[in-house]
Each structure stands twice: as C-alpha cells, then as structure tokens.
Design a protein around this motif. Sequence first.
Motif, PDB file in Angstrom:
ATOM      1  N   ALA A  97      53.735  27.623  43.461  1.00  0.00           N
ATOM      2  CA  ALA A  97      53.360  28.456  42.322  1.00  0.00           C
ATOM      3  C   ALA A  97      52.340  27.694  41.479  1.00  0.00           C
ATOM      4  O   ALA A  97      52.692  26.862  40.637  1.00  0.00           O
ATOM      5  N   GLU A  98      51.070  27.941  41.743  1.00  0.00           N
ATOM      6  CA  GLU A  98      49.977  27.217  41.094  1.00  0.00           C
ATOM      7  C   GLU A  98      49.205  28.160  40.182  1.00  0.00           C
ATOM      8  O   GLU A  98      48.938  29.316  40.543  1.00  0.00           O
ATOM      9  N   THR A  99      48.868  27.652  39.002  1.00  0.00           N
ATOM     10  CA  THR A  99      48.004  28.389  38.081  1.00  0.00           C
ATOM     11  C   THR A  99      46.695  27.638  37.904  1.00  0.00           C
ATOM     12  O   THR A  99      46.634  26.415  38.121  1.00  0.00           O
ATOM     13  N   PRO A 106      43.007  23.594  38.826  1.00  0.00           N
ATOM     14  CA  PRO A 106      44.467  23.709  38.692  1.00  0.00           C
ATOM     15  C   PRO A 106      44.941  23.294  37.294  1.00  0.00           C
ATOM     16  O   PRO A 106      44.377  22.393  36.659  1.00  0.00           O
ATOM     17  N   THR A 107      45.993  23.943  36.850  1.00  0.00           N
ATOM     18  CA  THR A 107      46.552  23.658  35.526  1.00  0.00           C
ATOM     19  C   THR A 107      47.156  22.258  35.469  1.00  0.00           C
ATOM     20  O   THR A 107      47.167  21.620  34.411  1.00  0.00           O
ATOM     21  N   ARG A 108      47.644  21.761  36.597  1.00  0.00           N
ATOM     22  CA  ARG A 108      48.273  20.437  36.598  1.00  0.00           C
ATOM     23  C   ARG A 108      47.264  19.338  36.264  1.00  0.00           C
ATOM     24  O   ARG A 108      47.641  18.271  35.785  1.00  0.00           O
ATOM     25  N   TRP A 109      45.963  19.578  36.518  1.00  0.00           N
ATOM     26  CA  TRP A 109      44.973  18.603  36.123  1.00  0.00           C
ATOM     27  C   TRP A 109      44.883  18.516  34.594  1.00  0.00           C
ATOM     28  O   TRP A 109      44.769  17.429  34.024  1.00  0.00           O
ATOM     29  N   PHE A 110      44.946  19.692  33.951  1.00  0.00           N
ATOM     30  CA  PHE A 110      44.921  19.703  32.485  1.00  0.00           C
ATOM     31  C   PHE A 110      46.170  19.030  31.918  1.00  0.00           C
ATOM     32  O   PHE A 110      46.096  18.316  30.908  1.00  0.00           O
ATOM     33  N   LYS A 111      47.328  19.247  32.584  1.00  0.00           N
ATOM     34  CA  LYS A 111      48.558  18.600  32.126  1.00  0.00           C
ATOM     35  C   LYS A 111      48.497  17.090  32.321  1.00  0.00           C
ATOM     36  O   LYS A 111      49.056  16.329  31.523  1.00  0.00           O
ATOM     37  N   ALA A 112      47.821  16.651  33.372  1.00  0.00           N
ATOM     38  CA  ALA A 112      47.676  15.207  33.585  1.00  0.00           C
ATOM     39  C   ALA A 112      46.779  14.573  32.530  1.00  0.00           C
ATOM     40  O   ALA A 112      46.970  13.409  32.144  1.00  0.00           O
ATOM     41  N   LEU A 113      45.762  15.330  32.023  1.00  0.00           N
ATOM     42  CA  LEU A 113      44.871  14.800  30.991  1.00  0.00           C
ATOM     43  C   LEU A 113      45.418  14.975  29.584  1.00  0.00           C
ATOM     44  O   LEU A 113      44.852  14.423  28.625  1.00  0.00           O
ATOM     45  N   PHE A 152      30.654  34.025  41.930  1.00  0.00           N
ATOM     46  CA  PHE A 152      31.889  33.402  41.483  1.00  0.00           C
ATOM     47  C   PHE A 152      32.657  34.320  40.532  1.00  0.00           C
ATOM     48  O   PHE A 152      33.889  34.430  40.603  1.00  0.00           O
ATOM     49  N   SER A 153      31.926  35.011  39.635  1.00  0.00           N
ATOM     50  CA  SER A 153      32.579  35.936  38.702  1.00  0.00           C
ATOM     51  C   SER A 153      33.209  37.098  39.442  1.00  0.00           C
ATOM     52  O   SER A 153      34.342  37.520  39.141  1.00  0.00           O
ATOM     53  N   ILE A 154      32.499  37.626  40.436  1.00  0.00           N
ATOM     54  CA  ILE A 154      33.052  38.756  41.211  1.00  0.00           C
ATOM     55  C   ILE A 154      34.298  38.321  41.977  1.00  0.00           C
ATOM     56  O   ILE A 154      35.321  39.013  41.983  1.00  0.00           O
ATOM     57  N   LEU A 155      34.215  37.142  42.625  1.00  0.00           N
ATOM     58  CA  LEU A 155      35.378  36.662  43.379  1.00  0.00           C
ATOM     59  C   LEU A 155      36.553  36.376  42.453  1.00  0.00           C
ATOM     60  O   LEU A 155      37.719  36.657  42.802  1.00  0.00           O
ATOM     61  N   ASN A 156      36.271  35.842  41.288  1.00  0.00           N
ATOM     62  CA  ASN A 156      37.342  35.570  40.336  1.00  0.00           C
ATOM     63  C   ASN A 156      37.974  36.866  39.837  1.00  0.00           C
ATOM     64  O   ASN A 156      39.194  36.974  39.682  1.00  0.00           O
ATOM     65  N   ALA A 157      37.119  37.880  39.592  1.00  0.00           N
ATOM     66  CA  ALA A 157      37.655  39.186  39.169  1.00  0.00           C
ATOM     67  C   ALA A 157      38.499  39.820  40.266  1.00  0.00           C
ATOM     68  O   ALA A 157      39.565  40.405  40.003  1.00  0.00           O
ATOM     69  N   VAL A 158      38.031  39.698  41.503  1.00  0.00           N
ATOM     70  CA  VAL A 158      38.831  40.227  42.633  1.00  0.00           C
ATOM     71  C   VAL A 158      40.160  39.487  42.728  1.00  0.00           C
ATOM     72  O   VAL A 158      41.210  40.086  42.993  1.00  0.00           O
ATOM     73  N   ARG A 159      40.102  38.164  42.502  1.00  0.00           N
ATOM     74  CA  ARG A 159      41.359  37.407  42.565  1.00  0.00           C
ATOM     75  C   ARG A 159      42.319  37.838  41.470  1.00  0.00           C
ATOM     76  O   ARG A 159      43.527  37.992  41.706  1.00  0.00           O
ATOM     77  N   TRP A 160      41.805  38.035  40.253  1.00  0.00           N
ATOM     78  CA  TRP A 160      42.685  38.461  39.163  1.00  0.00           C
ATOM     79  C   TRP A 160      43.204  39.883  39.376  1.00  0.00           C
ATOM     80  O   TRP A 160      44.334  40.192  39.004  1.00  0.00           O
ATOM     81  N   LYS A 161      42.379  40.742  39.958  1.00  0.00           N
ATOM     82  CA  LYS A 161      42.764  42.147  40.089  1.00  0.00           C
ATOM     83  C   LYS A 161      43.668  42.377  41.296  1.00  0.00           C
ATOM     84  O   LYS A 161      44.716  43.011  41.195  1.00  0.00           O
TER      85      LYS A 161
END
Length: 299
Positions: A97-99, A106-113, A152-161
């Motif tokens: 379960a990755e965000t 990845p969110t875990r990189w932000f948590k590591a920083l 990248f924006s289109i692929l990201n929108a497809v991923r979110w949708k």
Amino acid sequence: MLSTLAVKKLMPKAFSGVRVLSITPCRQAAAVAQSSDAQVAKAQPLAQYEDLYPSSENIPISLEEKVANWKRANEIFFGPERDLKNFPHPVMPVTVAETYHFGIIPTRWFKALYPKLGVSGGYTVTLGTILFLLSKELFVLTYETIELIALFSILNAVRWKWGDNIKNFLDRKQKEKMDFLYHTPLHEATKGYKTELTQINTEIERKEAIPTIFEAKREQVDLQLEAEYRERLANVYATVRNRLEYQADLEHTVRSFEQTHMVNWIVNSVKKGITPQQEKDSIASCIRTLKGLSATASI
C-alpha cells in the motif's frame, strides 16, 4: 558482390592455416607435449595439498538420508522449540500500500526527510532539484518538455481516475493466471497425491493384515479338520458299536434259541416218559390236594 569479395579474402587464410597444420604436425605435437608437461609440472606442487581440502564432487545421498535431512530441517524451523510468537516467519506481501506525492515520488521518502527537513523538506528538495537542473541547463526546456509535462499530467490524471480499476483488473488477471498456472495444477496434484496416499495406506494396511488373515484362515482350516476328525471318529464309534451290538444280539439269539430248544427237548422227553396211568394218578393226586386245600380254607 560482397559475398564474393569475402570468399576471396577468407579462403586464402583458411587454406594457409590448413597448409601450416599439414606441413608442421611434428611441431604441433611437440607444442602439445610441452603444454601438457607444463600443466603436469604445475599440478605436481598442488597434489600434496589435495588431502587437506574436501573434494568438490557431488556426494551421493540416499533417499533415506534426504528424508532425514528434511525432517531435521523441519524440526529446526517449524518444530516445537521454535518461538513463532516472538519470532514469526517473515512473510513477503503480495502488494504494498504505497502513496505518492506529485504522482511519482513515494510518501516514505518524505517521511524519511521529515526528521531533518520538516514537513516542507520533501517539497523543497523536489522543487530545488528541478530548479537546480534548469539553472545549470542540465535539463533544457524545449517543445518536447511541454509534451512530456502534458503526457505526465494525462498519465497522472488517468492514474487518479482509473488507477484503482486498472489495478483491480490487472490483479484479477494475475490471480487468474496464477490459479491457472500454479494453484489449480498444485491443487489437482495435491488431491491426486492424497488419493494415491490413501490407496497406498490402504494397501499397506491390507499387507499388514495379511498375517492376521492367514492366521485366521489357518485356524479356520484347523477347526474344519478337527470337526471332520471328530465326525469321522463318531462314525467309527457308531459303526463299531453297531457291530458290537450286532454280535451281542447274535450271541443272545443263539443262546436263546439253544435254551428254548433245550427246554422243549427236555419237556418233550419228560412228556414222552410219562405213561397214561401215571398221568391219571397225578391228576387224581392234584384233585385230592385241591379238595384238602378247599376244606382248610372253609375252616
């Protein structure tokens, strides 16, 4: 044309090599002998150390030893002495379960920083890296960059949708593939092996029951023989008894016949010896005796 030139260039080299081999066989034999002697000379100093190191050859292991090794390994990793509560076996998760931030980080990189850079540390590093690449012209903005950003924006929108739907679809297809390739054959093989094991255990039980069945049949045959022996013994007893009774009846009949014959002969002889006068006197004596008895009875 190229093939013709290649043949013209390569053929002399090939035949020249053949000529050398055909002309100098003795030199080659000598070279081979020298190389073999050199190898032997190099191997001789190492021969004295062969006993100090184990051989790398495959050691033949019997099936019983393999089964014993598996049982010993099973006792070590899954035996009663293994603390599965405090030290469970590691399990590899099928899915994680990755965000993500910005769609790709990845969110875990932000948590590591976070401990060193705070909440905005991950964003600062990301945007700072982009600005650094742009300022040093390591990443040049062109018309392809705009296309890349749009893509990248289109692929990201497809991923979110539709990302979850696509993920579920692919997971379902993967599960069907795994079931078809691994789980179903494994289940069928396990089921078949269980059936074979049941049949084998049944045959083993039958084999183990053979001595008992043989002993029971032998006892049954012994009982039949004993019954037959007793029946024949009873028949012999009855036959002998009948014969003895016949012999006794025969002797009794002969004796009775002889006795009757003797009595009849004596009676007839006595009757023949009595005269009519003696008979009359005897009758008269009997009458007088009866009269005396009657007179005594009346008194």
